[in-house]
Design a protein around this motif. Structure first.
Motif, PDB file in Angstrom:
ATOM      1  N   GLY A  50       3.712  62.755  52.247  1.00 37.33           N
ATOM      2  CA  GLY A  50       2.399  62.228  51.883  1.00 37.33           C
ATOM      3  C   GLY A  50       2.365  61.562  50.521  1.00 37.33           C
ATOM      4  O   GLY A  50       1.669  60.560  50.330  1.00 37.33           O
ATOM      5  N   ASP A  51       3.120  62.095  49.570  1.00 36.24           N
ATOM      6  CA  ASP A  51       3.061  61.567  48.202  1.00 36.24           C
ATOM      7  C   ASP A  51       4.067  60.451  47.937  1.00 36.24           C
ATOM      8  O   ASP A  51       3.862  59.647  47.026  1.00 36.24           O
ATOM      9  CB  ASP A  51       3.300  62.685  47.191  1.00 36.24           C
ATOM     10  N   LEU A  52       5.165  60.398  48.706  1.00 38.43           N
ATOM     11  CA  LEU A  52       6.239  59.470  48.364  1.00 38.43           C
ATOM     12  C   LEU A  52       6.403  58.301  49.334  1.00 38.43           C
ATOM     13  O   LEU A  52       6.916  57.255  48.937  1.00 38.43           O
ATOM     14  CB  LEU A  52       7.570  60.237  48.270  1.00 38.43           C
ATOM     15  N   LEU A  53       5.988  58.456  50.567  1.00 42.13           N
ATOM     16  CA  LEU A  53       6.153  57.366  51.535  1.00 42.13           C
ATOM     17  C   LEU A  53       4.873  56.543  51.591  1.00 42.13           C
ATOM     18  O   LEU A  53       3.787  57.082  51.871  1.00 42.13           O
ATOM     19  CB  LEU A  53       6.492  57.918  52.926  1.00 42.13           C
ATOM     20  N   GLU A  54       5.011  55.251  51.330  1.00 42.56           N
ATOM     21  CA  GLU A  54       3.832  54.400  51.193  1.00 42.56           C
ATOM     22  C   GLU A  54       3.018  54.293  52.472  1.00 42.56           C
ATOM     23  O   GLU A  54       1.814  54.034  52.425  1.00 42.56           O
ATOM     24  CB  GLU A  54       4.255  53.010  50.717  1.00 42.56           C
ATOM     25  N   GLU A  55       3.655  54.488  53.624  1.00 41.21           N
ATOM     26  CA  GLU A  55       2.920  54.422  54.887  1.00 41.21           C
ATOM     27  C   GLU A  55       1.794  55.448  54.949  1.00 41.21           C
ATOM     28  O   GLU A  55       0.829  55.282  55.701  1.00 41.21           O
ATOM     29  CB  GLU A  55       3.865  54.660  56.069  1.00 41.21           C
ATOM     30  N   PHE A  56       1.927  56.516  54.157  1.00 40.74           N
ATOM     31  CA  PHE A  56       0.972  57.619  54.236  1.00 40.74           C
ATOM     32  C   PHE A  56       0.002  57.640  53.048  1.00 40.74           C
ATOM     33  O   PHE A  56      -0.746  58.601  52.879  1.00 40.74           O
ATOM     34  CB  PHE A  56       1.732  58.945  54.313  1.00 40.74           C
ATOM     35  N   LYS A  57       0.038  56.600  52.257  1.00 41.65           N
ATOM     36  CA  LYS A  57      -0.809  56.543  51.065  1.00 41.65           C
ATOM     37  C   LYS A  57      -2.283  56.644  51.437  1.00 41.65           C
ATOM     38  O   LYS A  57      -2.767  55.959  52.334  1.00 41.65           O
ATOM     39  CB  LYS A  57      -0.549  55.238  50.309  1.00 41.65           C
ATOM     40  N   GLY A  58      -2.997  57.544  50.766  1.00 34.77           N
ATOM     41  CA  GLY A  58      -4.426  57.702  51.000  1.00 34.77           C
ATOM     42  C   GLY A  58      -4.782  58.637  52.128  1.00 34.77           C
ATOM     43  O   GLY A  58      -5.964  58.919  52.359  1.00 34.77           O
ATOM     44  N   MET A  59      -3.778  59.159  52.836  1.00 36.30           N
ATOM     45  CA  MET A  59      -4.047  60.057  53.945  1.00 36.30           C
ATOM     46  C   MET A  59      -4.172  61.496  53.446  1.00 36.30           C
ATOM     47  O   MET A  59      -3.571  61.875  52.449  1.00 36.30           O
ATOM     48  CB  MET A  59      -2.937  59.955  54.996  1.00 36.30           C
ATOM     49  N   THR A  60      -4.963  62.289  54.162  1.00 33.10           N
ATOM     50  CA  THR A  60      -5.091  63.699  53.812  1.00 33.10           C
ATOM     51  C   THR A  60      -3.850  64.453  54.283  1.00 33.10           C
ATOM     52  O   THR A  60      -3.063  63.970  55.102  1.00 33.10           O
ATOM     53  CB  THR A  60      -6.327  64.325  54.472  1.00 33.10           C
ATOM     54  N   ARG A  61      -3.711  65.658  53.770  1.00 31.01           N
ATOM     55  CA  ARG A  61      -2.585  66.512  54.153  1.00 31.01           C
ATOM     56  C   ARG A  61      -2.547  66.736  55.665  1.00 31.01           C
ATOM     57  O   ARG A  61      -1.490  66.649  56.304  1.00 31.01           O
ATOM     58  CB  ARG A  61      -2.714  67.835  53.406  1.00 31.01           C
TER      59      ARG A  61
END
Length: 327
Positions: A50-61
């Motif tokens: 969640g914190d390092l892969l840009e595809e998941f930026k802004g997503m909740t846990r």
């Protein structure tokens, strides 16, 4: 190779027999297990993703968690085989390897998380990082019937290196990606269409260091050497929903304190008694064991199993301490 009815080794086979790549010893396998188990914990891995892969930026846990393939226990993430075998180049053994979904509708992401000690110079580490990610990319050819299918389906590959003793770069995250520049134009570099590989270094700091992102704070607390078990357990549970057992705490403490040992075992460099490198490490462990005993009021004999992770090192470390007391 066969010639004149006789069987001969190819040059690459001879080299592989003489210089096996990245061999794993039983000592290394045992030491790696704690790191592997930590990285397979869904509440640990979700932070990296969640914190390092840009595809998941802004997503909740919880949103990120949907893209992780969980095992039947609902607590751990399903991993892939970590031995990459090549007939020409020998085997590479990874700590972890995962195939996760991608919210961008892409073909998915292949991600490895590797633990790295301090026993390798910066230039060698950079080359190692490039070699590992190249091997993971090329290993995808086994997933496809032909090269045309491979070229259509090549997945994005990310390798995250958790550097336990990073020196001056501590408490930082460094990304390495492909950028393009246009010759004769003054425009700033842009992400390249070749940007299908990414190496990320997570340089561990200490608990209390100001962390730019959540995963940095998590690893700083997880590998901190000063926090006691109850404090660390509470910190990880309250802030990251990570359950820390006493046995895992002991292994993590060893891992952080003896990243040098971790790396030497990874390189299968144990040469008892006659290696200067080995003797230097034994003395480092002896220093650490004496410090631990002084701090906790215990004897070296009572504490050696807690402090020195690998059985083969314990007696030499105790002997080094006894020799010092006799001088």
């Amino acid at each position: 190779m066969r010639a004149n009815g006789l069987q001969y080794d190819t040059l690459s086979t001879v080299r592989r027999k003489m210089y096996p790549m990245n061999r794993k010893s039983s000592r290394e396998t045992g030491k790696d297990q704690a790191f592997k188990a930590l990285m397979r914990d869904k509440n640990v891995l979700v932070m990296f993703v969640g914190d390092l892969l840009e595809e998941f930026k802004g997503m909740t846990r919880d949103e990120v968690m949907r893209y992780l393939p969980l095992n039947g226990d609902g607590k751990t993430v399903e991993g892939c085989a970590t031995e990459l075998v090549s007939e020409e180049d020998g085997a590479v053994f990874l700590d972890t390897l995962f195939r996760i979904g991608s919210p961008s509708g892409d073909l998915g992401i292949i991600m490895a998380v590797e633990g790295q000690g301090s026993g390798m110079d910066s230039a060698s580490l950079a080359n190692r990082e490039q070699y590992y990610i190249s091997r993971i990319v090329s290993d995808q050819s086994k997933d496809y019937p032909n090269m045309a299918a491979l070229y259509r389906g090549l997945k994005r590959t990310v390798v995250i290196w958790v550097r336990l003793h990073p020196g001056r770069e501590r408490n930082t995250v460094v990304r390495h990606r492909f950028y393009s520049t246009y010759v004769g134009q003054e425009d700033a570099p842009v992400l390249s269409k070749l940007d299908r590989m990414e190496v990320i270094e997570v340089n561990v700091g200490c608990h209390g260091d100001k962390a730019a992102i959540g995963v940095m704070g998590m690893v700083n607390s997880l590998f901190d050497q000063q926090m006691g078990y109850e404090d660390k357990k509470r910190e990880l549970k309250n802030n990251y929903n990570i359950e820390l057992s006493k046995s895992t705490y002991i292994e993590v403490t060893k891992m952080g304190a003896f990243a040098e040992e971790y790396e030497i075992i990874r390189l299968d460099a144990f040469e008892e008694g006659d290696s200067k490198r080995y003797k230097d490490v034994v003395n480092k462990f002896a220093d650490a064991l004496e410090e631990y005993c002084l701090k906790n009021g215990t004897s070296p004999e009572d504490s050696v199993e807690t402090v020195v992770a690998i059985p083969e090192y314990r007696e030499p470390v105790l002997k080094a301490i006894r020799d010092r007391s006799e001088q």
